[in-house]
Scaffold this active site. Sequence first.
Site, PDB file in Angstrom:
ATOM      1  N   CYS A   1       0.732  -1.319   0.036  1.00  0.00           N
ATOM      2  CA  CYS A   1      -0.119   0.101   0.205  1.00  0.00           C
ATOM      3  C   CYS A   1       0.679   1.226  -0.135  1.00  0.00           C
ATOM      4  O   CYS A   1       2.081   1.508   0.448  1.00  0.00           O
ATOM      5  CB  CYS A   1      -1.110  -0.084   1.369  1.00  0.00           C
ATOM      6  SG  CYS A   1      -2.393   1.107   0.842  1.00  0.00           S
TER       7      CYS A   1
ATOM      8  N   ASP B   1      -6.781  -3.071  11.242  1.00  0.00           N
ATOM      9  CA  ASP B   1      -5.831  -2.422  11.608  1.00  0.00           C
ATOM     10  C   ASP B   1      -5.652  -1.868  13.097  1.00  0.00           C
ATOM     11  O   ASP B   1      -6.515  -2.034  13.768  1.00  0.00           O
ATOM     12  CB  ASP B   1      -5.974  -1.034  10.622  1.00  0.00           C
ATOM     13  CG  ASP B   1      -4.543  -0.364  10.368  1.00  0.00           C
ATOM     14  OD1 ASP B   1      -3.552  -0.816  10.555  1.00  0.00           O
ATOM     15  OD2 ASP B   1      -4.493   0.722   9.849  1.00  0.00           O
TER      16      ASP B   1
HETATM   17  O1  LIG Z   1      -0.763   4.741   4.277  1.00  0.00           O
HETATM   18  C1  LIG Z   1      -1.362   5.768   4.845  1.00  0.00           C
HETATM   19  O2  LIG Z   1      -1.095   6.731   4.874  1.00  0.00           O
HETATM   20  C2  LIG Z   1      -2.909   5.576   5.240  1.00  0.00           C
HETATM   21  C3  LIG Z   1      -3.435   6.906   5.417  1.00  0.00           C
HETATM   22  C4  LIG Z   1      -5.107   6.825   6.035  1.00  0.00           C
HETATM   23  C5  LIG Z   1      -5.731   5.630   6.048  1.00  0.00           C
HETATM   24  C6  LIG Z   1      -4.943   4.328   5.632  1.00  0.00           C
HETATM   25  C7  LIG Z   1      -3.870   4.557   5.487  1.00  0.00           C
HETATM   26  N1  LIG Z   1      -2.924   3.434   5.075  1.00  0.00           N
HETATM   27  C8  LIG Z   1      -3.350   1.975   5.634  1.00  0.00           C
HETATM   28  O3  LIG Z   1      -2.683   1.528   6.765  1.00  0.00           O
HETATM   29  C9  LIG Z   1      -2.303   0.225   6.793  1.00  0.00           C
HETATM   30  C10 LIG Z   1      -0.890   0.188   6.863  1.00  0.00           C
HETATM   31  O4  LIG Z   1      -0.225   0.357   7.807  1.00  0.00           O
HETATM   32  P1  LIG Z   1       1.323   0.401   8.281  1.00  0.00           P
HETATM   33  O5  LIG Z   1       2.020   1.370   7.554  1.00  0.00           O
HETATM   34  O6  LIG Z   1       1.840  -0.751   7.610  1.00  0.00           O
HETATM   35  O7  LIG Z   1       1.455   0.160   9.563  1.00  0.00           O
HETATM   36  C11 LIG Z   1      -2.816  -0.291   5.391  1.00  0.00           C
HETATM   37  O8  LIG Z   1      -4.185  -0.807   5.736  1.00  0.00           O
HETATM   38  C12 LIG Z   1      -2.818   0.985   4.541  1.00  0.00           C
HETATM   39  O9  LIG Z   1      -3.749   0.861   3.690  1.00  0.00           O
END
Ligand SMILES: O=C(O)c1ccccc1N[C@@H]1O[C@H](COP(=O)(O)O)[C@@H](O)[C@H]1O
Length: 349
Positions: free
Chosen positions: A134, A262
């Site tokens: 992502c 998450d």
């Molecule tokens: O990645 C971002 O900046 C984000 C912003 C707002 C909502 C979701 C976002 N990302 C999501 O977060 C997790 C990844 O988390 P990690 O960085 O690996 O701890 C994943 O679901 C992204 O889609």
Amino acid sequence: MILLICAILDDQQLRHLLHVATSLRMRALVEVHSQEEARRAVEAGAIIIGVNSRDLTTFEMHPYLIREIRQTLPGDRIIVAESGIHSAADVRRLARYDVQAMLVGESLVVSNDIPTHVQMLLHNANHTTQVKICGLSEAEHIDAAIDAGADMLGFIFHEPSHRYIQPERVSSILAASRSYTQPAKGQALPDLVGVFVNKEADYINEVAEQVGLHYIQLHGNETPEFCQRIKRPVIKALSLQDATELERMEAYRDVTWRLLIDTPTPDWGGAGRIGDWELASLAAQQNKILLAGGLTIENVANAIQQVHPWGIDVSSGVETDKKKDSQKIAAFIAQVRQSENISREKLES
Ligand SMILES: O=C(O)c1ccccc1N[C@@H]1O[C@H](COP(=O)(O)O)[C@@H](O)[C@H]1O
């Protein structure tokens, strides 16, 4: 079982033959190769529907047809993917589309080790973990993700995030990606996921159309009713605080494609913080979930072993200084696949 090919039957013949098959206690596999044929098959009452990726008039392959057709078929039909199934990536793709069976011909005929090939196909159908990378915003990282075998690519349409990408830019970085425009033999193209936080449904649907997104990830306070207004299958992110919140998942089950668990954070997501894997594993026992939050090359094997998620989602863990890192992307996916091989060996011993 008999095979009824929609393309050579009119509606009356199709209904009649389905009726005859049922009266003889036979099952019918009704084969389709377009949305129109799929609609006719459903209307005629077909229960088992085969989506043939091969156009039987030109023999041309359309490997992504099943993704489109699957989304419009009712959930209570048995879907069989037919033709062009060769590699592990092909099978993971079908698992992603909730296909229940596959019909494999050519790749077995040309294989010089049929038992091993069958084992590989079955293992990938039943035991693999889908990987979503992502927060992509550069063509070189899309190349890295595809080359390493990523199943889904995520784009962040949440302006405050440092990973924000303008919807218009997504098409240009995909066009600049060598692996996306010219995938190597045996490589399957990943599906595209747009990540939104508390945006209007009309805006989300517009961006989905403009960018060609396959799935929509809703990472804010969106309600189950809101999810139903989205015209693509929805991945709803939930941050569970404790076990009492597992009930919250129920309200989303019938109106989403997948749930994503998450870690609760003030910035909605992408903070690189590990969540409660025990809680996530309870969620995974009830639903096909994507696990996110602080996953890294070092901890992903443990996460899979403890939680048994349907898929995993990573962003921070494949970055260096807040920028995607191609080597980390490759190492992360390799680690996931390796951990699957270890669990398969354990199952077989
Ligand atoms: O990645 C971002 O900046 C984000 C912003 C707002 C909502 C979701 C976002 N990302 C999501 O977060 C997790 C990844 O988390 P990690 O960085 O690996 O701890 C994943 O679901 C992204 O889609």
